[in-house]
Enzyme design. Sequence first.
Site, PDB file in Angstrom:
ATOM      1  N   PRO A 144       0.868  -1.249  -0.076  1.00 24.56           N
ATOM      2  CA  PRO A 144      -0.059  -0.009  -0.013  1.00 24.56           C
ATOM      3  C   PRO A 144       0.678   1.431  -0.025  1.00 24.56           C
ATOM      4  O   PRO A 144       1.799   1.299   0.852  1.00 24.56           O
ATOM      5  CB  PRO A 144      -0.613  -0.195   1.372  1.00 24.56           C
ATOM      6  CG  PRO A 144      -0.828  -1.569   1.565  1.00 24.56           C
ATOM      7  CD  PRO A 144       0.466  -2.063   1.334  1.00 24.56           C
ATOM      8  N   GLU A 145       0.595   2.159  -0.643  1.00 28.02           N
ATOM      9  CA  GLU A 145       1.279   3.549  -0.785  1.00 28.02           C
ATOM     10  C   GLU A 145       0.371   4.511  -0.381  1.00 28.02           C
ATOM     11  O   GLU A 145      -0.476   4.320   0.214  1.00 28.02           O
ATOM     12  CB  GLU A 145       1.545   3.756  -2.509  1.00 28.02           C
ATOM     13  CG  GLU A 145       2.417   2.441  -3.140  1.00 28.02           C
ATOM     14  CD  GLU A 145       2.941   2.691  -4.602  1.00 28.02           C
ATOM     15  OE1 GLU A 145       2.809   3.969  -4.940  1.00 28.02           O
ATOM     16  OE2 GLU A 145       3.302   1.758  -4.949  1.00 28.02           O
ATOM     17  N   LYS A 182       3.804   6.365   4.781  1.00 29.34           N
ATOM     18  CA  LYS A 182       3.101   5.032   4.771  1.00 29.34           C
ATOM     19  C   LYS A 182       3.065   4.578   6.128  1.00 29.34           C
ATOM     20  O   LYS A 182       2.192   3.576   6.482  1.00 29.34           O
ATOM     21  CB  LYS A 182       3.842   3.835   3.902  1.00 29.34           C
ATOM     22  CG  LYS A 182       4.092   4.458   2.373  1.00 29.34           C
ATOM     23  CD  LYS A 182       4.971   3.169   1.919  1.00 29.34           C
ATOM     24  CE  LYS A 182       5.219   3.802   0.252  1.00 29.34           C
ATOM     25  NZ  LYS A 182       6.063   2.824  -0.321  1.00 29.34           N
ATOM     26  N   HIS A 189      -5.153 -15.359   8.629  1.00 29.89           N
ATOM     27  CA  HIS A 189      -4.355 -14.382   8.574  1.00 29.89           C
ATOM     28  C   HIS A 189      -4.185 -13.246   9.473  1.00 29.89           C
ATOM     29  O   HIS A 189      -3.931 -12.028   9.346  1.00 29.89           O
ATOM     30  CB  HIS A 189      -4.178 -13.976   7.197  1.00 29.89           C
ATOM     31  CG  HIS A 189      -3.680 -14.865   6.156  1.00 29.89           C
ATOM     32  ND1 HIS A 189      -2.646 -15.704   6.247  1.00 29.89           N
ATOM     33  CD2 HIS A 189      -4.171 -15.219   4.887  1.00 29.89           C
ATOM     34  CE1 HIS A 189      -2.645 -16.807   5.457  1.00 29.89           C
ATOM     35  NE2 HIS A 189      -3.587 -16.471   4.570  1.00 29.89           N
ATOM     36  N   ARG A 240      12.315  -3.187  -9.081  1.00 32.72           N
ATOM     37  CA  ARG A 240      11.017  -3.156  -9.159  1.00 32.72           C
ATOM     38  C   ARG A 240      10.580  -3.275 -10.607  1.00 32.72           C
ATOM     39  O   ARG A 240      11.022  -2.548 -11.448  1.00 32.72           O
ATOM     40  CB  ARG A 240      10.311  -1.779  -8.369  1.00 32.72           C
ATOM     41  CG  ARG A 240      11.021  -1.592  -7.044  1.00 32.72           C
ATOM     42  CD  ARG A 240      10.485  -2.670  -5.950  1.00 32.72           C
ATOM     43  NE  ARG A 240       9.151  -2.779  -5.943  1.00 32.72           N
ATOM     44  CZ  ARG A 240       8.151  -2.048  -5.296  1.00 32.72           C
ATOM     45  NH1 ARG A 240       8.890  -1.208  -4.485  1.00 32.72           N
ATOM     46  NH2 ARG A 240       6.951  -2.476  -5.103  1.00 32.72           N
ATOM     47  N   ARG A 244       1.041 -11.787   4.365  1.00 33.08           N
ATOM     48  CA  ARG A 244       2.543 -11.861   4.232  1.00 33.08           C
ATOM     49  C   ARG A 244       3.124 -11.817   5.671  1.00 33.08           C
ATOM     50  O   ARG A 244       4.222 -12.231   6.021  1.00 33.08           O
ATOM     51  CB  ARG A 244       3.200 -11.174   3.252  1.00 33.08           C
ATOM     52  CG  ARG A 244       2.672 -11.154   1.971  1.00 33.08           C
ATOM     53  CD  ARG A 244       3.333 -12.659   1.154  1.00 33.08           C
ATOM     54  NE  ARG A 244       4.747 -12.282   1.017  1.00 33.08           N
ATOM     55  CZ  ARG A 244       5.505 -11.655   0.108  1.00 33.08           C
ATOM     56  NH1 ARG A 244       4.683 -10.922  -0.862  1.00 33.08           N
ATOM     57  NH2 ARG A 244       6.673 -11.655  -0.004  1.00 33.08           N
ATOM     58  N   ARG A 304      22.591  12.925  -7.653  1.00 29.19           N
ATOM     59  CA  ARG A 304      22.163  11.377  -7.734  1.00 29.19           C
ATOM     60  C   ARG A 304      22.216  10.943  -9.201  1.00 29.19           C
ATOM     61  O   ARG A 304      21.795  11.082 -10.011  1.00 29.19           O
ATOM     62  CB  ARG A 304      20.583  11.419  -7.261  1.00 29.19           C
ATOM     63  CG  ARG A 304      20.677  11.598  -5.606  1.00 29.19           C
ATOM     64  CD  ARG A 304      19.182  11.432  -5.217  1.00 29.19           C
ATOM     65  NE  ARG A 304      18.523   9.950  -5.739  1.00 29.19           N
ATOM     66  CZ  ARG A 304      18.552   8.899  -4.607  1.00 29.19           C
ATOM     67  NH1 ARG A 304      19.225   9.480  -3.492  1.00 29.19           N
ATOM     68  NH2 ARG A 304      18.122   7.591  -4.818  1.00 29.19           N
TER      69      ARG A 304
END
Length: 283
Positions: free
Chosen positions: A2-3, A60, A100, A273, A119, A164
């Site tokens: 989740p973002e 988050k 879960h 990713r 998870r 960067r």
Amino acid sequence: MPELPEVETVKRGLKNRLKDFYIHDVEVITPRSISSEGGSKAFVKNIIGLKSGEWTRRGKYLICSLHSSDREEIAGWWVVHLRMTGQFQWFQKKTKSCKHTRVRIWNKDGAEIRFVDTRNFGQMWWISPTFLPTEKITGLKKLGPEPFSKEFNPFYLQESLKKRKRSIKSSLLDQSIVAGAGNIYADESLFQAGILPTKESKKLNKTEIKKICTSLTHILKISIGEGGTSFKDFRDLEGVNGKYGGQAWVYGRENKPCRKCGVKILKAKVAGRGTHWCPNCQK
């Protein structure tokens, strides 16, 4: 994982359902879900008898102030990170535990807020009122500015990226640069900005950086309005899916035609990713 839009959606649900929620009983089914000092026993002991106060979001992380009875002063903090698959479920009446389930919290009327995590990477903390959450949780302390804050602007982003060598996709995933953005919204905002996710961060010009700032906040606002994205595990407190995924520009659309130009969307690993982009619209 989740973002920002998904965590914001959960925050709003918790704020609505847990207003003046007195914690009467707690069951920690999976002790590893508790990351604060003293483990699950200290967590249960410290939050029972307290009332939930204001829910906020930082990146988050979900943060709730806890209070004793009707007193206004803070009696502690309850902090949560959903990680990969964590979610809260609300039950008005007593209901059997589901698969879960990690943590169950009830009020005296039997209403339950339940933490379910497939998870089992999600984390909860109890923080003493003598500390701020940022003093005890390293991840919170290291967060960069919120995308909607005044601190997140083209000048700030240019200064953060000018040395960067990593890709702009990698930079947007870095929570110390901008808090809350993740894989989905990095891809979506870079598409809207017309910038390749592989482009070296320090090579971005002022115009491109301004586009990224504008696109990121725009995409996040749209997704929040749609309740986030539910490609896999995410649901809100009532079990409702987020609706942003159905209108995503590139994320989850590998080999499908670009919604703007019709060229097939590509997918490859960038910054470790799965990353989606249009080879025609993004340069």
